[in-house]
Design a protein around this motif. Structure first.
Motif, PDB file in Angstrom:
ATOM      1  N   ASP A 151      23.513  18.475 -14.803  1.00  0.00           N
ATOM      2  CA  ASP A 151      24.017  19.362 -13.760  1.00  0.00           C
ATOM      3  C   ASP A 151      23.017  20.479 -13.446  1.00  0.00           C
ATOM      4  O   ASP A 151      23.280  21.334 -12.613  1.00  0.00           O
ATOM      5  N   VAL A 205      24.246  23.993 -13.811  1.00  0.00           N
ATOM      6  CA  VAL A 205      25.305  24.128 -12.806  1.00  0.00           C
ATOM      7  C   VAL A 205      24.699  24.628 -11.490  1.00  0.00           C
ATOM      8  O   VAL A 205      25.082  25.651 -10.942  1.00  0.00           O
ATOM      9  N   HIS A 237      23.831  13.493 -10.578  1.00  0.00           N
ATOM     10  CA  HIS A 237      23.969  14.950 -10.613  1.00  0.00           C
ATOM     11  C   HIS A 237      25.436  15.302 -10.877  1.00  0.00           C
ATOM     12  O   HIS A 237      26.276  15.203  -9.989  1.00  0.00           O
ATOM     13  N   CYS A 238      25.719  15.684 -12.089  1.00  0.00           N
ATOM     14  CA  CYS A 238      27.097  15.944 -12.550  1.00  0.00           C
ATOM     15  C   CYS A 238      27.520  17.355 -12.135  1.00  0.00           C
ATOM     16  O   CYS A 238      27.792  18.224 -12.970  1.00  0.00           O
ATOM     17  N   TYR A 239      27.563  17.598 -10.844  1.00  0.00           N
ATOM     18  CA  TYR A 239      27.786  18.920 -10.281  1.00  0.00           C
ATOM     19  C   TYR A 239      28.576  18.799  -8.988  1.00  0.00           C
ATOM     20  O   TYR A 239      28.361  17.864  -8.212  1.00  0.00           O
ATOM     21  N   GLY A 273      29.912  22.168 -13.292  1.00  0.00           N
ATOM     22  CA  GLY A 273      29.387  20.977 -13.936  1.00  0.00           C
ATOM     23  C   GLY A 273      30.595  20.130 -14.268  1.00  0.00           C
ATOM     24  O   GLY A 273      31.456  20.564 -15.033  1.00  0.00           O
TER      25      GLY A 273
END
Length: 154
Positions: free
Chosen positions: A41, A44, A83-85, A99
């Protein structure tokens, strides 16, 4: 494999660390090709103009992937960022950044990439998707990061 534990202060540092890990891994192993799946992320952060030290500004997932691919000049690297966001604005105007870990769509994107396919690959069955999510949780637990998905280089 996961990246080294080093001091990182922002998204640019994180990307530099990932690139250095890919370079070192390719050099140590003598690999001539590598498929690098990046789950992160980036502190974040949106992919909107920050840059790794000495690098070009990041304006999207493709820029992250190209940066990582160029980090290992002795190997043909294909990189994919999950993209873990997520970001949104509330009705009251409050900007929310989070995130969010892996979604089912993220798991399917990662599975297609690791399988060597493209977006035309058939969707995963619920059983296959569950197995991939279980793998991601095991990998996160192994890396010691359940709340933030680790960057993996497979």
């Amino acid at each position: 494999a996961s990246t080294e534990v080093v001091r990182e202060v922002d998204a640019g540092d994180r990307l530099r660390c990932i690139g250095e890990h890919v370079r070192a891994h390719c050099e140590r192993s003598g690999l001539k090709s590598l498929r690098a799946l990046i789950l992160d992320d980036f502190f974040v952060s949106a992919l909107d103009g920050w840059a790794p030290p000495g690098g070009e500004p990041v304006e999207g997932a493709e820029a992250v992937e190209r940066y990582v691919e160029r980090c290992a000049p002795t190997a043909a690297v294909r990189a994919k960022l999950v993209h873990c966001y997520r970001e949104w604005t509330t009705e009251g105007g409050l900007r929310i950044r989070a995130g969010v870990g892996l979604t089912e769509a993220d798991v399917q994107t990662a599975a297609r990439f690791l399988a060597g396919g493209d977006e035309a690959v058939k969707p995963l069955s619920p059983c296959e998707a569950g197995a991939m999510q279980a793998f991601a949780l095991v990998a996160a637990r192994w890396a010691g990061a359940l709340s933030v998905a680790p960057s993996l280089c497979l």
